[in-house]
Design a protein around this motif. Structure first.
Motif, mmCIF file in Angstrom:
data_model
loop_
_atom_site.group_PDB
_atom_site.id
_atom_site.type_symbol
_atom_site.label_atom_id
_atom_site.label_comp_id
_atom_site.label_asym_id
_atom_site.label_seq_id
_atom_site.Cartn_x
_atom_site.Cartn_y
_atom_site.Cartn_z
ATOM 1 N N LEU A 81 17.503 14.934 35.699
ATOM 2 C CA LEU A 81 18.004 15.445 34.428
ATOM 3 C C LEU A 81 18.079 14.299 33.424
ATOM 4 O O LEU A 81 18.567 13.212 33.749
ATOM 5 C CB LEU A 81 19.388 16.076 34.601
ATOM 6 C CG LEU A 81 19.462 17.315 35.498
ATOM 7 C CD1 LEU A 81 20.908 17.760 35.674
ATOM 8 C CD2 LEU A 81 18.627 18.446 34.925
ATOM 9 N N VAL A 82 17.591 14.561 32.215
ATOM 10 C CA VAL A 82 17.650 13.585 31.120
ATOM 11 C C VAL A 82 18.457 14.221 29.994
ATOM 12 O O VAL A 82 18.084 15.282 29.482
ATOM 13 C CB VAL A 82 16.243 13.206 30.625
ATOM 14 C CG1 VAL A 82 16.346 12.224 29.459
ATOM 15 C CG2 VAL A 82 15.418 12.613 31.754
ATOM 16 N N PHE A 83 19.560 13.593 29.627
ATOM 17 C CA PHE A 83 20.418 14.119 28.562
ATOM 18 C C PHE A 83 20.234 13.296 27.291
ATOM 19 O O PHE A 83 20.172 12.064 27.344
ATOM 20 C CB PHE A 83 21.894 14.083 28.970
ATOM 21 C CG PHE A 83 22.231 14.981 30.130
ATOM 22 C CD1 PHE A 83 22.317 16.348 29.965
ATOM 23 C CD2 PHE A 83 22.466 14.447 31.394
ATOM 24 C CE1 PHE A 83 22.623 17.175 31.031
ATOM 25 C CE2 PHE A 83 22.777 15.254 32.467
ATOM 26 C CZ PHE A 83 22.855 16.627 32.282
ATOM 27 N N GLY A 84 20.142 13.994 26.163
ATOM 28 C CA GLY A 84 20.213 13.343 24.870
ATOM 29 C C GLY A 84 21.666 13.279 24.444
ATOM 30 O O GLY A 84 22.325 14.310 24.315
ATOM 31 N N VAL A 85 22.199 12.069 24.254
ATOM 32 C CA VAL A 85 23.630 11.900 24.026
ATOM 33 C C VAL A 85 23.878 11.168 22.706
ATOM 34 O O VAL A 85 22.983 10.548 22.129
ATOM 35 C CB VAL A 85 24.295 11.130 25.182
ATOM 36 C CG1 VAL A 85 24.029 11.828 26.507
ATOM 37 C CG2 VAL A 85 23.783 9.699 25.250
ATOM 38 N N ALA A 86 25.112 11.246 22.252
ATOM 39 C CA ALA A 86 25.556 10.528 21.059
ATOM 40 C C ALA A 86 27.028 10.192 21.245
ATOM 41 O O ALA A 86 27.697 10.735 22.130
ATOM 42 C CB ALA A 86 25.343 11.373 19.805
ATOM 43 N N GLY A 87 27.527 9.276 20.410
ATOM 44 C CA GLY A 87 28.937 8.937 20.470
ATOM 45 C C GLY A 87 29.184 7.443 20.453
ATOM 46 O O GLY A 87 28.273 6.639 20.687
ATOM 47 N N PRO A 88 30.419 7.042 20.177
ATOM 48 C CA PRO A 88 30.768 5.615 20.114
ATOM 49 C C PRO A 88 30.536 4.867 21.414
ATOM 50 O O PRO A 88 30.415 3.633 21.409
ATOM 51 C CB PRO A 88 32.263 5.644 19.759
ATOM 52 C CG PRO A 88 32.489 6.979 19.109
ATOM 53 C CD PRO A 88 31.554 7.906 19.793
ATOM 54 N N ALA A 89 30.460 5.576 22.555
ATOM 55 C CA ALA A 89 30.284 4.896 23.837
ATOM 56 C C ALA A 89 28.977 4.117 23.894
ATOM 57 O O ALA A 89 28.865 3.136 24.640
ATOM 58 C CB ALA A 89 30.330 5.913 24.979
ATOM 59 N N LEU A 90 27.986 4.512 23.092
ATOM 60 C CA LEU A 90 26.689 3.844 23.122
ATOM 61 C C LEU A 90 26.745 2.433 22.550
ATOM 62 O O LEU A 90 25.792 1.665 22.698
ATOM 63 C CB LEU A 90 25.654 4.675 22.360
ATOM 64 C CG LEU A 90 25.337 6.053 22.968
ATOM 65 C CD1 LEU A 90 24.414 6.825 22.055
ATOM 66 C CD2 LEU A 90 24.728 5.901 24.350
ATOM 67 N N ALA A 91 27.849 2.099 21.883
ATOM 68 C CA ALA A 91 27.987 0.753 21.325
ATOM 69 C C ALA A 91 28.467 -0.258 22.361
ATOM 70 O O ALA A 91 28.529 -1.461 22.081
ATOM 71 C CB ALA A 91 28.959 0.779 20.144
ATOM 72 N N GLU A 92 28.781 0.210 23.567
ATOM 73 C CA GLU A 92 29.268 -0.689 24.610
ATOM 74 C C GLU A 92 28.130 -1.575 25.130
ATOM 75 O O GLU A 92 26.948 -1.313 24.892
ATOM 76 C CB GLU A 92 29.857 0.130 25.766
ATOM 77 C CG GLU A 92 31.025 1.025 25.368
ATOM 78 C CD GLU A 92 32.280 0.226 25.083
ATOM 79 O OE1 GLU A 92 32.305 -0.973 25.424
ATOM 80 O OE2 GLU A 92 33.238 0.808 24.528
ATOM 81 N N GLY A 93 28.506 -2.601 25.883
ATOM 82 C CA GLY A 93 27.521 -3.482 26.492
ATOM 83 C C GLY A 93 26.810 -2.807 27.650
ATOM 84 O O GLY A 93 27.222 -1.735 28.120
ATOM 85 N N ASN A 94 25.748 -3.419 28.132
ATOM 86 C CA ASN A 94 24.950 -2.813 29.194
ATOM 87 C C ASN A 94 25.766 -2.581 30.468
ATOM 88 O O ASN A 94 25.554 -1.590 31.174
ATOM 89 C CB ASN A 94 23.738 -3.693 29.502
ATOM 90 C CG ASN A 94 22.734 -3.705 28.362
ATOM 91 O OD1 ASN A 94 22.662 -2.753 27.583
ATOM 92 N ND2 ASN A 94 21.955 -4.777 28.263
ATOM 93 N N GLY A 95 26.673 -3.496 30.759
ATOM 94 C CA GLY A 95 27.508 -3.323 31.947
ATOM 95 C C GLY A 95 28.396 -2.093 31.841
ATOM 96 O O GLY A 95 28.545 -1.333 32.804
ATOM 97 N N GLU A 96 28.992 -1.890 30.674
ATOM 98 C CA GLU A 96 29.845 -0.722 30.458
ATOM 99 C C GLU A 96 29.016 0.567 30.475
ATOM 100 O O GLU A 96 29.473 1.606 30.950
ATOM 101 C CB GLU A 96 30.584 -0.862 29.129
ATOM 102 C CG GLU A 96 31.635 -1.946 29.118
ATOM 103 C CD GLU A 96 32.756 -1.645 30.086
ATOM 104 O OE1 GLU A 96 33.080 -0.460 30.263
ATOM 105 O OE2 GLU A 96 33.298 -2.601 30.682
ATOM 106 N N LEU A 97 27.791 0.522 29.932
ATOM 107 C CA LEU A 97 26.934 1.708 29.941
ATOM 108 C C LEU A 97 26.624 2.144 31.366
ATOM 109 O O LEU A 97 26.560 3.345 31.657
ATOM 110 C CB LEU A 97 25.636 1.428 29.177
ATOM 111 C CG LEU A 97 25.759 1.188 27.669
ATOM 112 C CD1 LEU A 97 24.391 0.950 27.052
ATOM 113 C CD2 LEU A 97 26.441 2.374 26.985
ATOM 114 N N LYS A 98 26.411 1.204 32.268
ATOM 115 C CA LYS A 98 26.147 1.531 33.662
ATOM 116 C C LYS A 98 27.355 2.196 34.297
ATOM 117 O O LYS A 98 27.228 3.165 35.064
ATOM 118 C CB LYS A 98 25.749 0.257 34.419
ATOM 119 C CG LYS A 98 25.559 0.447 35.916
ATOM 120 C CD LYS A 98 24.496 1.489 36.229
ATOM 121 C CE LYS A 98 24.311 1.633 37.732
ATOM 122 N NZ LYS A 98 23.380 2.749 38.075
#
Length: 305
Positions: A81-98
């Motif tokens: 599944l591939v989701f298209g997402v939005a929101g302030p969470a995308l501004a986090e660093g790569n470690g937080e995104l994982k």
């Protein structure tokens, strides 16, 4: 009218249910969804051209009699599944995104997809099957490189995309010869194999009753892996106020009776997709017209809004 792979509405519904389960502190909104099938195993009998569903045995009634069985198709699926997402969470660093991706996958593992249980990949699986949250780069060149990497991770498999354009084109072609042709005629025409007799020099015969012995039977169908699919719902009634219809599942939401809308889809290998938008489906509700439909821009090669 169709059976097999679950309808795209099931995955859009999953996305909406998952979006409601995400904690507000995550600051992530799910907007679009794409599905890639890696393996499909329908639970049907084998052998011959006639198949039957492998049905479950329902518990007996209070009086010991056998309960009625409603035939229900089931299948084992292996999907991405591939989701298209939005929101302030995308501004986090790569470690937080994982970490966010792992949390979303954990929530998803406790849900159901098209009525079936979710069995996530084990941690020891290879890197291709691990959840990830990727921030789209503003540079077109960088984003194309990101998308190429995503496509490789989705192989081998096939993505379900919309081919509403083929349905509309086929309807126009049919109406040039049959003015009273309907969209249902075009849909059925695209959904079946056409077997016809042809002479040795490539001329199609009207029928095989001409008595000619040099006829060859040919199969004609549209190019690509074309399939009939449900894509949403059309209204059969007015929109009733919440609580007016007895035994409705939700008494706080307006209610209306609907029927299924059908269209044409295509299974496409991910490496043939030009943009990520070609993969993603979005829900579009228009209560005024009574149309609740899932759409995908693949056929028109246009970007989603």
């Amino acid at each position: 009218m169709t059976w097999g792979f679950p309808a795209i509405t099931a995955f859009v519904g999953l996305m909406q249910a998952l979006d409601r389960k995400l904690p507000e502190s995550m600051e992530l909104m799910l907007e679009r969804v794409g599905v890639i099938c890696h393996h499909f195993e329908p639970q049907v009998t084998e052998g011959g051209y006639t198949r039957a569903f492998r049905l479950t045995r329902n518990p007996v009634g209070k009086d010991g009699s056998t309960s009625a069985i409603a035939e229900e198709g089931r299948a084992h699926l292996e999907i991405s599944l591939v989701f298209g997402v939005a929101g302030p969470a995308l501004a986090e660093g790569n470690g937080e995104l994982k970490i966010i991706a792992d949390d979303v996958a954990h929530i998803l593992s406790g849900m159901r997809v098209a009525g079936g249980s979710v069995i996530p990949r084990m941690k020891r699986s290879n890197w291709q099957h691990q959840p990830s949250l990727i921030r789209i780069d503003e540079s077109e060149n960088e984003w194309q490189q990101q998308f190429r990497k995503i496509r490789r991770q989705l192989l081998p498999g096939f993505a379900l995309v919309s081919r509403q354009d083929l349905l509309e084109k086929r309807l126009q072609d049919m109406r040039s010869e049959q003015p009273d042709a309907t969209a249902l005629d075009a849909w059925l025409d695209l959904s079946r194999l056409h077997v016809y007799p042809e002479t040795a020099d490539g001329v199609e015969e009207e029928s095989a009753e001409s008595g000619r012995k040099d006829l060859n039977w040919q199969v004609r169908r549209p190019p690509g892996w074309i399939v009939p699919i449900p894509v949403g719902y059309g209204a059969l009634s007015d929109l009733y106020p919440p609580g007016q219809v007895a035994r409705a599942r939700d008494n706080s939401t307006p209610f209306r009776f609907v029927e299924t809308l059908y269209s044409i889809g295509e299974w496409v290998s991910p490496h043939r997709l030009k943009t990520i938008d070609d993969l993603l489906w979005v829900s579009d509700a228009d209560p005024d017209s009574g149309i609740y439909q899932c759409s995908n821009p693949y056929g028109g090669r246009r970007r989603c809004a």
